[in-house]
Design a protein around this motif. Structure first.
Motif, PDB file in Angstrom:
ATOM      1  N   TYR A  17       2.942  13.481   1.684  1.00 15.80           N
ATOM      2  CA  TYR A  17       3.924  12.405   1.690  1.00 15.80           C
ATOM      3  C   TYR A  17       3.262  11.046   1.886  1.00 15.80           C
ATOM      4  O   TYR A  17       2.100  10.954   2.274  1.00 15.80           O
ATOM      5  CB  TYR A  17       4.983  12.649   2.766  1.00 15.80           C
ATOM      6  N   CYS A  18       4.036  10.008   1.600  1.00 20.62           N
ATOM      7  CA  CYS A  18       3.579   8.631   1.790  1.00 20.62           C
ATOM      8  C   CYS A  18       3.843   8.235   3.239  1.00 20.62           C
ATOM      9  O   CYS A  18       4.928   8.457   3.766  1.00 20.62           O
ATOM     10  CB  CYS A  18       4.326   7.707   0.836  1.00 20.62           C
ATOM     11  N   THR A  19       2.827   7.663   3.886  1.00 15.48           N
ATOM     12  CA  THR A  19       2.945   7.312   5.307  1.00 15.48           C
ATOM     13  C   THR A  19       3.211   5.831   5.548  1.00 15.48           C
ATOM     14  O   THR A  19       3.389   5.424   6.686  1.00 15.48           O
ATOM     15  CB  THR A  19       1.626   7.658   6.028  1.00 15.48           C
ATOM     16  N   ASP A  20       3.178   5.027   4.503  1.00 12.82           N
ATOM     17  CA  ASP A  20       3.313   3.581   4.693  1.00 12.82           C
ATOM     18  C   ASP A  20       4.647   3.143   4.107  1.00 12.82           C
ATOM     19  O   ASP A  20       4.834   3.152   2.893  1.00 12.82           O
ATOM     20  CB  ASP A  20       2.148   2.866   3.988  1.00 12.82           C
ATOM     21  N   PHE A  21       5.570   2.781   4.969  1.00 18.28           N
ATOM     22  CA  PHE A  21       6.953   2.541   4.550  1.00 18.28           C
ATOM     23  C   PHE A  21       7.022   1.555   3.390  1.00 18.28           C
ATOM     24  O   PHE A  21       6.756   0.372   3.539  1.00 18.28           O
ATOM     25  CB  PHE A  21       7.783   2.032   5.729  1.00 18.28           C
ATOM     26  N   CYS A  22       7.381   2.054   2.213  1.00 18.61           N
ATOM     27  CA  CYS A  22       7.180   1.262   1.008  1.00 18.61           C
ATOM     28  C   CYS A  22       8.449   0.804   0.324  1.00 18.61           C
ATOM     29  O   CYS A  22       8.436  -0.152  -0.437  1.00 18.61           O
ATOM     30  CB  CYS A  22       6.305   2.039   0.030  1.00 18.61           C
ATOM     31  N   SER A  23       9.553   1.480   0.544  1.00 18.45           N
ATOM     32  CA  SER A  23      10.785   1.106  -0.158  1.00 18.45           C
ATOM     33  C   SER A  23      11.933   1.869   0.480  1.00 18.45           C
ATOM     34  O   SER A  23      11.730   2.699   1.353  1.00 18.45           O
ATOM     35  CB  SER A  23      10.692   1.485  -1.636  1.00 18.45           C
ATOM     36  N   PRO A  52       0.853  -1.190   0.000  1.00 22.19           N
ATOM     37  CA  PRO A  52       0.000   0.000   0.000  1.00 22.19           C
ATOM     38  C   PRO A  52       0.887   1.238   0.000  1.00 22.19           C
ATOM     39  O   PRO A  52       2.054   1.164   0.378  1.00 22.19           O
ATOM     40  CB  PRO A  52      -0.764  -0.092   1.338  1.00 22.19           C
ATOM     41  N   HIS A  53       0.338   2.354  -0.433  1.00 26.37           N
ATOM     42  CA  HIS A  53       0.985   3.638  -0.185  1.00 26.37           C
ATOM     43  C   HIS A  53       0.060   4.473   0.668  1.00 26.37           C
ATOM     44  O   HIS A  53      -1.165   4.316   0.619  1.00 26.37           O
ATOM     45  CB  HIS A  53       1.291   4.376  -1.489  1.00 26.37           C
ATOM     46  N   GLY A  54       0.650   5.361   1.428  1.00 28.21           N
ATOM     47  CA  GLY A  54      -0.151   6.268   2.247  1.00 28.21           C
ATOM     48  C   GLY A  54      -0.208   7.636   1.584  1.00 28.21           C
ATOM     49  O   GLY A  54       0.547   7.921   0.648  1.00 28.21           O
ATOM     50  N   LEU A 104      13.437   4.177  -0.679  1.00 32.32           N
ATOM     51  CA  LEU A 104      13.294   5.608  -0.970  1.00 32.32           C
ATOM     52  C   LEU A 104      11.953   6.144  -0.469  1.00 32.32           C
ATOM     53  O   LEU A 104      11.449   7.152  -0.959  1.00 32.32           O
ATOM     54  CB  LEU A 104      13.454   5.845  -2.475  1.00 32.32           C
ATOM     55  N   HIS A 105      11.377   5.439   0.495  1.00 34.54           N
ATOM     56  CA  HIS A 105      10.092   5.860   1.051  1.00 34.54           C
ATOM     57  C   HIS A 105      10.150   7.297   1.580  1.00 34.54           C
ATOM     58  O   HIS A 105       9.223   8.081   1.373  1.00 34.54           O
ATOM     59  CB  HIS A 105       9.670   4.911   2.174  1.00 34.54           C
ATOM     60  N   GLN A 106      11.217   7.633   2.265  1.00 33.85           N
ATOM     61  CA  GLN A 106      11.314   8.993   2.815  1.00 33.85           C
ATOM     62  C   GLN A 106      11.288  10.036   1.699  1.00 33.85           C
ATOM     63  O   GLN A 106      10.873  11.162   1.911  1.00 33.85           O
ATOM     64  CB  GLN A 106      12.595   9.159   3.640  1.00 33.85           C
ATOM     65  N   GLU A 107      11.739   9.640   0.523  1.00 34.87           N
ATOM     66  CA  GLU A 107      11.758  10.578  -0.609  1.00 34.87           C
ATOM     67  C   GLU A 107      10.382  10.694  -1.253  1.00 34.87           C
ATOM     68  O   GLU A 107      10.173  11.510  -2.134  1.00 34.87           O
ATOM     69  CB  GLU A 107      12.781  10.113  -1.650  1.00 34.87           C
ATOM     70  N   MET A 108       9.441   9.859  -0.836  1.00 36.43           N
ATOM     71  CA  MET A 108       8.106   9.884  -1.441  1.00 36.43           C
ATOM     72  C   MET A 108       7.316  11.024  -0.801  1.00 36.43           C
ATOM     73  O   MET A 108       6.457  10.823   0.053  1.00 36.43           O
ATOM     74  CB  MET A 108       7.411   8.536  -1.252  1.00 36.43           C
ATOM     75  N   GLN A 109       7.672  12.244  -1.180  1.00 38.29           N
ATOM     76  CA  GLN A 109       7.100  13.443  -0.569  1.00 38.29           C
ATOM     77  C   GLN A 109       7.129  14.566  -1.591  1.00 38.29           C
ATOM     78  O   GLN A 109       7.969  14.544  -2.490  1.00 38.29           O
ATOM     79  CB  GLN A 109       7.937  13.861   0.640  1.00 38.29           C
TER      80      GLN A 109
END
Ligand SMILES: [Cu+2]
Lengths: 137, 639
Positions: free
Chosen positions: B619-625, B582-584, B627-632
């Protein structure tokens, strides 16, 4: 999800332990997955067009041809890898990044697990045809 | 008539047992099976044997545990908003909580019911009641999501609900708090003069789609209808409802509703009711209600409905009978063969068991009737009685069956579970419960073929059982192994909310059918974006629709411009077609909206009114990869 990620980076979830394979000669590797052999003919335009559609829906979010985005740039991929390897990477990306020496190396470089996008074998073949077309340019 | 001394005794009992737990600690370990730890241990990577679905009581949710490990897997939001994943907030699910009273973001859920085919659990749906604002929900066991909520009109306190017939033809729902039907402002003491009523509602379940609809209501005397269970096999056509306060007291109920020695179990022939309806004996009656349906990958559709078919018992002879049952019965439970109907009289000193065959034999013979209440014959207690379990415990409540000829009854006041034998009515085992046990659940225990093996008791009080966490302690469930001759306590575990009832299902019935993702090609959401190429921003006056995609590890479009006061709809489609990704989606400082969790292939909508000028991150709240922190990214709001 954090824990999931960690296990991916260490041993990788469900595959058990790493097998000790020597990464020596990769060039002719067919990779690991359902595709054992592909016979290529002359470029099938219609098939390549279907592949383009698939690519745009399921792959383009992470791959461009000319530059690295999330995943590697794809220009000349059909010259770098065997057709079997390309299809297996599309169809079986998790095992490929766990066990295939090239796949392992690519995960180390790009650090994002390639996703299986629910692509059927026939569709992977179409995507491969699209890659061939792009590499003819 | 209740003798005063009895009442004092009962009160004393309650007092005693309320204080007793503090000094009972030693007993806990004494009855524990010696190898209990290994019997609940599920090694890393191994799966549990059973799913347990527990109602969430005042949390309004349903929780999913693995048995025997008692690990909590999931909380499924049903009647309460759930900020963790946006249920009840986003444009897709907010209409699920619509009622005729408006948006009601909470409820009190008591009973979980499993769908059945031919009396056996089929692993398709779970049903849950909302007690406070009468509703029924259907939870799909493919996605473990709430798919439908139906409001029940002309009722109050939807407690005796949602109990399914043997083949899930219907779900039953009956009134706990009798009220004027239709609603009216009347003096409250008119309750005692018969001015308040209850209803029994038959909710039809479409056998292919599961869609819910009100088939028929029956207007019944204004008692408190508490619980129900439907017949099986030979008693297939019948459902049984316990009632208390047949005195129709309207104040000081703890005394007023306990005057008579016996209240009733209402036997209801639903096949006959349907027959009378089809013969035109039901009449058009008012009542507004709402049906909310959430189709996969579409926004919930909320439909306002009006009017039901109402039937009076006197117009449909043979449909209803009262069986006197001591005393303020809670549970009414039908054994696996369909023959025995067990009452659980909260204040009774016996567990009464009615015989279905006897009931059938005497129901229409005048000499077996003692009286009639509003067109419903009252059968004589002895006429339908199969037997009584004598002095089982204090405060018997609810009974489940193991399919091996044994019944297990929870006893609230004496905090124990008694195991007794059907037919001989002898108690064979007392199992202590810690403390104040309500319902029980055996795997498949309310079906015709219990899987047995495990029983859980759902307890109300846990003082001294766990590390204290302030004044409010968790409720608990206690796990027993009932597979051998002697039931053994294995473990206890804290629960979400106050669980009232549960259904347990063998894992193999469900685990291979669960959904892993929503296929993108099948996504029919009107605002879906199925390819990153189609991601775009569409401005329509002061409203902006952002067709956004999410995939590891970015959103597109990623730079958003807006003006203060502009309404933005972020329709986010998760392009992943990979299990468990999932993505947040969350926006800094967003009022009235929470986080969204968007499943692979799903589209959900975050509505946001651009606030004062500034830069707002999303931003994405569901740790996905990695580079999750970059998903913003950012939204710029200009004046
Ligand atoms: Cu993400």
């Amino acid at each position: 999800m954090m824990i999931g990620l960690l296990s991916f980076l260490t041993i990788i979830a469900c595959g058990g332990e790493k097998t000790e394979e020597s990464p020596a000669s990769n060039a002719g590797s067919k990779g690991i997955g359902p595709v054992k052999s592909v016979t290529l003919g002359t470029l099938d335009q219609a098939m390549a067009d279907r592949g383009k559609k698939q690519f745009e829906a399921k792959c383009a979010a992470c791959h461009k041809f000319e530059e690295k985005v999330v995943g590697p740039a794809l220009q000349d991929v059909t010259l770098r890898r065997t057709p079997e390897w390309i299809m297996n990477m599309i169809l079986n990306p998790i095992e490929m990044t766990q066990k295939d020496p090239i796949g392992q190396e690519l995960l180390g470089e790009h650090l994002t697990q390639m996703t299986f996008q629910n692509v059927k074998e026939e569709e992977a073949r179409e995507i491969l045809e699209y890659f061939r077309k792009m590499d003819l340019k | 008539m209740l003798k005063k001394s009895n009442l004092i005794l009962v009160t004393l009992g309650i007092t005693l047992f309320t204080f007793l737990p503090n000094c009972k600690k030693g007993a806990a370990t004494a009855t524990l099976a010696s190898d209990a730890a290994s019997r609940v241990y599920v090694a890393p990577g191994e799966k549990d044997e059973v799913y347990a679905f527990l109602s969430g009581g005042f949390s309004g949710q349903m929780s999913v545990y693995g048995i025997p490990s008692a690990r909590l897997f999931k909380i499924i939001p049903v009647f309460s908003v759930f900020p963790e994943n946006g249920y009840g907030f986003d444009e897709e699910t907010k209409d699920m909580l619509k009622t005729t009273h408006g948006y009601v973001p909470w409820d009190d859920s008591h009973h979980v019911e499993a769908s059945m085919t031919d009396g056996k659990q089929d692993g398709r749906w779970m049903f849950l009641n909302a007690n406070n604002t009468p509703r029924l929900a259907r939870i799909d066991l493919k996605s473990f999501e709430t798919k439908e909520i139906l409001e029940i009109p002309n009722t109050s306190g939807n407690h005796a609900s949602p109990f399914a017939t043997e083949n899930t033809e219907y779900l039953m729902a009956a009134t706990r708090f009798s009220v004027p039907v239709p609603q009216a402002s009347v003096p409250i003491d008119s309750f005692s003069k018969g001015g308040f009523k209850g209803t029994v509602t038959m909710v039809k379940v479409d056998k292919n789609t599961g869609r819910l609809s009100v088939e028929l209501q029956v207007l019944v005397p204004g008692f408190n209808y508490d619980l129900s269970h439907c017949g099986k096999k030979k008693s297939h056509d019948w459902c049984f409802f316990s009632s208390y306060n047949s005195e129709q007291a309207h104040k000081m109920l703890e005394v007023g509703a306990s005057k008579k020695d016996k209240d009733f179990i209402l036997a209801f022939n639903w096949v006959r009711a349907k027959e009378c309806k089809d013969q035109g004996k039901a009449y058009n009656f008012g009542g507004d209600y709402v049906n909310n349906f959430k189709e996969e990958n579409k926004p919930a559709v909320s439909t306002r409905l009006s009017g039901v078919k109402m039937l009076n018992p006197k117009d449909c002879p043979g449909m209803m009978y009262y069986m006197p049952t001591p005393k303020s019965p809670h549970g009414t439970d039908v054994d696996s063969t369909g023959e025995y109907i067990v009452g659980g009289g909260k204040l009774a000193s016996v567990i009464p068991v009615h015989s279905f065959s006897k009931m059938m034999e005497v129901k229409d013979k005048k000499e077996h009737h003692s009286t009639e209440i509003e067109g419903i014959p009252v059968l004589k207690y002895e006429s339908t009685l199969a037997g009584e379990v004598k002095k089982p415990c204090l405060g018997p409540l609810h009974t489940e069956f193991d399919g091996q000829g044994y019944a297990y009854t929870s006893c609230f006041v004496s905090s124990e579970v008694v195991k007794w034998k059907l037919g001989t009515w002898e108690v064979v085992q007392h199992l202590p419960a810690y403390y104040s046990v309500g319902h029980l659940s055996i795997v498949g225990g309310s079906s015709t073929e219990p899987y047995g093996k495990y029983l859980i008791a759902m307890n109300k009080i846990t003082k001294d059982r766990y590390l204290p966490v302030g004044m409010e302690l968790p409720q608990s469930a206690q796990l027993y192994d009932i597979s051998s001759g002697k039931a053994e306590l294995l473990s206890d575990f804290p629960t979400v909310g106050e669980p009232h009832y549960s259904q347990m299902i063998p894992a193999k019935l469900i685990m291979d059918k669960t959904a892993k993702l929503f296929p993108l090609e099948e996504n029919k959401h009107p605002y879906a974006t199925k390819s990153e190429n189609d991601a775009r921003i569409v401005k329509l006056g002061n409203t902006t629709h952002i067709y956004m995609t999410a995939i590891r590890s970015h959103f597109k479009p990623d730079i958003i411009e807006a003006r203060t006061g502009e309404t933005l709809y972020f329709h986010v489609t998760n392009l992943e077609q990979d299990y468990d990704i999932p993505h947040g989606f969350a926006i800094g400082g967003a009022p009235n909206m929470t986080n969204l969790l968007i499943m692979p292939g799903e589209t959900r909508t975050f509505k946001w009114v651009a606030p004062k000028p500034g830069i707002y991150p999303f931003y994405c709240t569901d740790f996905c990869s990695a580079l999750h922190q970059e998903m913003q990214q950012y939204i710029r709001v200009s004046p």
